[in-house]
Design a protein around this motif. Sequence first.
Motif: not given
Length: 569
Positions: A96-98, A152-154, A137-143, A90-92
């Motif tokens: 990340l979408t796999w 989608k990884i947020t 997995y540091e900094g990931i809030t949701n998969v 994503s631009e922001d």
Amino acid sequence: MKKFKILLAGTVACMALSSSMAYAERGTDGDLKILFWQAVSTMNPYLSGGTKEVFASSMVIEPLARYDETGELVPWLVTELPTLENGGFSEDMLSLTWKLKPDLKWSDGTDFTAEDVVFTWKYCTDPNGGCAQAAQYEGITNVEAVDPLTVKITFSEAKPYPYSAFVGAQSPVIQAAQFKDCLGAAAPGCTSANFGPIGTGPFVVKDFKPNDVITFEANPNYRDPAKPAFASATLKGGGDAASAARAVLETGEYDYAWNAQVEPEVLAAMMAAGKGRLEISFGTQVERINLNHFNADPALGDKRSTAEAGPHPSLSDPAVRRALSLAIDRDIIVEAGYGQSGRPTCNIVPAPETVASTKNDSWCLTQDIEAANKLLDEAGWERGSDGIREKDGVRLSYLYATSTNSVRQATQELVKAMWAEIGVDAELRNASASVFFGGDPASPDTFQKFYADVEMYTNNFDGTDPEKYLAEWLCDKMPSPANGWQGQNIPRYCNPEYDALVGELSRTADLEKRAELSKQLNDMLTEEGAHIALVHRGDQSSFANSLQGVRMNSWDSQVWNIADWYRAK
């Protein structure tokens, strides 16, 4: 980025050939015989940070993307790498979408789906699970599974370099159905799953004997019907590095022996037999001495080497840590034990060239006994009647642990003699590599438990971006009883300024700025004595001349393309 590769024997080019040139169909080349002199203790890399477990398991379980032999990130179980250009990132920079490849099957014939990827994240981030790869997995809030083929990884904040989770051999996807009852504290007890994971790789585990032998069979549901060329593989563990290399290079009993950490002159004699070749490639591997920042006194019982034990009585002194590094002659260590496969270094991040610092070379790379003695004198550490320095009843005498290996024991002896010149004593201890790197929370001899004052081994990171590796020294990554001794911050180093700088790196997009921040973090670890970097080691392994299709890789698993290996006819 630079990648160095040396073929020390044989004339076989290690190029990937098409399956039609290599073999006609799956399983035509019999059994692939592999030796790991550091025996494998589990096939679950999330429960062990040991390279041997990561490599062995990568024959079975795979990540979404991985690094090739040049350090290039390549799609593996996905159709393409998600980027800003194709909209996958994503631009922001917050997601990340796999896109998974269609029709992928687990080795049991069931569908590989986005839900398996989601489960893997939940498995490793469970606070009670003691995941050895938590930094990935540091900094990931949701998969989340957007649909069966979309993940989608947020991220909690903008993540300019998002390729960490599910990337490289240290972060593979595990099957949700197999591990569903293995979350949290239940993880270590899932013996069947941990010893025989269902995977998407070219091989499946047929039988696993911990710290001994693993037998594999070709995966009948592997995505390429012509691969692997080998019907089976046998991975024998144990012994020592010299005997493993000899079994390939001199006697020809085995096809591949990992990690030929053997004296150069010994290897040269073996290769004279003409049965094998030795390959070296340089990535990010560094032999280092970790300095325990917590008290490791056995009298402290279960509290030793934990925060409850308090600071180490002498290694908490910056002058002592600096003096220990100054006293070491890295050139002698390289010459005696590594030859062409080693280079002196003061950096825990030695490559690629864009992130390799030179800031500390002026004081660190050259041995300076006089400067080391002066530091200790000024810090009030005085020599006793036996020549060993002490202050306030605390002696500079250390238990120095490592794994059993002739090169490492020789290095221990050299370092012990060097430290003696500055009034520091060392008791040398070594443990079987299978135990030392095994990750068994019940064992007192694992490198994670660190029941010693100093310990020596090698580690590295996947790929060419060091962000997730540098995150391993965050304060919350220390091994402890609470996480099953599986944290990655082995020396128990903790500096809030370091943590803040890692956070800044994770938010930085500019490549030059990222490189500068990486160097700063590396320099903090060196200057503050989290460890003493010794040797930038090349990956060095032995291969039979008949074994082809190998593409030596120092940025991922050495067996990353084992599906392409075949035996020359």
